[in-house]
Design a protein around this motif. Structure first.
Motif, short mmCIF file in Angstrom:
data_model
loop_
_atom_site.label_atom_id
_atom_site.label_comp_id
_atom_site.label_asym_id
_atom_site.label_seq_id
_atom_site.Cartn_x
_atom_site.Cartn_y
_atom_site.Cartn_z
N MET A 271 1.00 -4.83 6.84
CA MET A 271 1.24 -3.44 6.44
C MET A 271 2.51 -3.28 5.61
N ASP A 272 2.35 -2.76 4.39
CA ASP A 272 3.50 -2.41 3.57
C ASP A 272 4.09 -1.11 4.12
N VAL A 273 5.40 -0.93 3.99
CA VAL A 273 6.04 0.27 4.52
C VAL A 273 5.75 1.48 3.65
N ASN A 274 5.88 1.33 2.34
CA ASN A 274 5.72 2.46 1.43
C ASN A 274 4.33 2.45 0.80
N LEU A 275 3.50 3.41 1.22
CA LEU A 275 2.17 3.57 0.67
C LEU A 275 2.13 4.84 -0.16
N GLY A 276 1.24 4.88 -1.12
CA GLY A 276 1.20 6.02 -2.03
C GLY A 276 0.90 7.34 -1.34
N ASP A 277 0.13 7.29 -0.26
CA ASP A 277 -0.26 8.53 0.41
C ASP A 277 0.17 8.56 1.87
N GLY A 278 1.17 7.79 2.21
CA GLY A 278 1.64 7.81 3.59
C GLY A 278 2.72 6.79 3.87
N ASP A 279 3.22 6.82 5.09
CA ASP A 279 4.25 5.90 5.56
C ASP A 279 3.58 4.80 6.37
N GLY A 280 3.83 3.54 6.00
CA GLY A 280 3.15 2.42 6.65
C GLY A 280 3.42 2.31 8.13
N ILE A 281 4.64 2.61 8.55
CA ILE A 281 4.97 2.50 9.97
C ILE A 281 4.30 3.62 10.77
N GLU A 282 4.27 4.83 10.20
CA GLU A 282 3.56 5.92 10.87
C GLU A 282 2.07 5.60 10.98
N LEU A 283 1.51 5.02 9.92
CA LEU A 283 0.10 4.64 9.95
C LEU A 283 -0.14 3.57 11.00
N ALA A 284 0.77 2.61 11.08
CA ALA A 284 0.63 1.54 12.09
C ALA A 284 0.62 2.13 13.49
N ALA A 285 1.53 3.06 13.76
CA ALA A 285 1.59 3.68 15.08
C ALA A 285 0.28 4.41 15.39
N GLU A 286 -0.25 5.11 14.40
CA GLU A 286 -1.51 5.84 14.58
C GLU A 286 -2.66 4.89 14.91
N LEU A 287 -2.77 3.79 14.15
CA LEU A 287 -3.87 2.85 14.34
C LEU A 287 -3.75 2.11 15.68
N ILE A 288 -2.52 1.81 16.08
CA ILE A 288 -2.31 1.12 17.36
C ILE A 288 -2.64 2.03 18.53
N ARG A 289 -2.32 3.32 18.39
CA ARG A 289 -2.69 4.27 19.45
C ARG A 289 -4.21 4.33 19.61
N GLU A 290 -4.92 4.27 18.49
CA GLU A 290 -6.38 4.34 18.53
C GLU A 290 -6.99 3.05 19.06
N ASP A 291 -6.33 1.92 18.79
CA ASP A 291 -6.85 0.62 19.22
C ASP A 291 -5.68 -0.26 19.66
N PRO A 292 -5.31 -0.21 20.93
CA PRO A 292 -4.13 -0.95 21.42
C PRO A 292 -4.21 -2.46 21.22
N ARG A 293 -5.40 -3.01 21.03
CA ARG A 293 -5.51 -4.45 20.83
C ARG A 293 -5.05 -4.87 19.43
N LEU A 294 -4.97 -3.90 18.51
CA LEU A 294 -4.64 -4.18 17.11
C LEU A 294 -3.18 -4.61 17.00
N ARG A 295 -2.93 -5.63 16.15
CA ARG A 295 -1.58 -6.09 15.87
C ARG A 295 -1.23 -5.79 14.41
N VAL A 296 0.03 -5.44 14.17
CA VAL A 296 0.48 -5.10 12.82
C VAL A 296 1.74 -5.87 12.48
N VAL A 297 1.72 -6.55 11.33
CA VAL A 297 2.90 -7.22 10.78
C VAL A 297 3.40 -6.38 9.62
N VAL A 298 4.61 -5.87 9.73
CA VAL A 298 5.17 -4.97 8.73
C VAL A 298 5.94 -5.78 7.68
N LEU A 299 5.69 -5.47 6.40
CA LEU A 299 6.44 -6.08 5.31
C LEU A 299 7.28 -5.01 4.61
#
Length: 223
Positions: free
Chosen positions: A69-97
């Protein structure tokens, strides 16, 4: 919006693959990263996305094990998106760049439940190792990230603000809102909100007003 498929596993090789989705707002970077990941033993790049909207659709359709996951996305914040996706699927792993890192970003990445924080100018080997090692609830920070953070001395017991964060803070102190500030600085509202959040974390403030008061108390901005 389209989703670019990456390179899959080699046919005939019996191995458990880590299924990876790449999210980066630069299509060329995302495609190159997807190709490199797909050629690695034990890794399978199942696709790439170039914005938060594409990423949500790709995660729902492809069900990756790990997201780069890139931090700066054109239509959102990568870290906020990561938190959202992990809440929806706790098994998901995210590596932030990220291209730039500070203590506020490190704290946000850890609080979001991501698994690793790496620098964009790091080596592909570091990325591959992080993708293979994403297990459990650990949070991996590359040693160079920690070293760079330790080199930054605190200012008045607070993490130093970047030049852009100081500019945003000055506008906040003048009573301007995010919409006005983003227009004046030529940045998106989402990017501006990200700067405001970083400022509040660095100054340990619970509101924008408290951030301004704290900054004035320590001389970070004028009266």
């Amino acid at each position: 919006m389209s989703v670019t498929l990456g390179v899959g596993p080699q046919v005939g090789v019996l191995e458990d693959y880590v299924r990876v989705l790449v999210v980066d707002d630069h299509q060329a970077v995302a495609s190159a990263m997807a190709l490199a990941i797909g050629l690695q033993a034990g890794l399978e790049c199942i696709g790439s996305a170039n914005c938060a909207t594409e990423a949500r659709a790709s995660v729902a359709a492809l069900r990756p094990d790990v997201i780069v996951m890139d931090v700066n996305l054109g239509d959102g914040d990568g870290i906020e998106l990561a938190a959202e996706l992990i809440r929806e699927d706790p098994r998901l792993r995210v590596v932030v760049l990220t291209a730039d890192v500070d203590q506020a970003l490190l704290r946000r990445a850890a609080d979001a439940g991501t698994s690793a924080l790496l620098l964009k100018d790091g080596t592909l080997t570091e990325l591959f190792e992080a993708l293979r090692g994403c297990k459990g609830d650990g949070f991996v920070v590359h040693p160079r990230v920690l070293r760079d953070l330790l080199r930054c001395p605190p200012v008045s017991s607070h993490t130093p603000l970047t030049v852009r964060e100081t500019e945003v803070l000055m506008h906040l102190s003048e009573g301007h809102n995010v919409a006005t500030i983003s227009g004046r600085l030529g940045i998106t509202r989402l990017t501006c909100r990200g700067y405001v959040k970083n400022i509040m974390v660095k100054l340990n403030a619970h509101s924008q007003l408290e951030a301004v008061v704290t900054a004035r108390r320590f001389g970070l901005i004028g009266p």
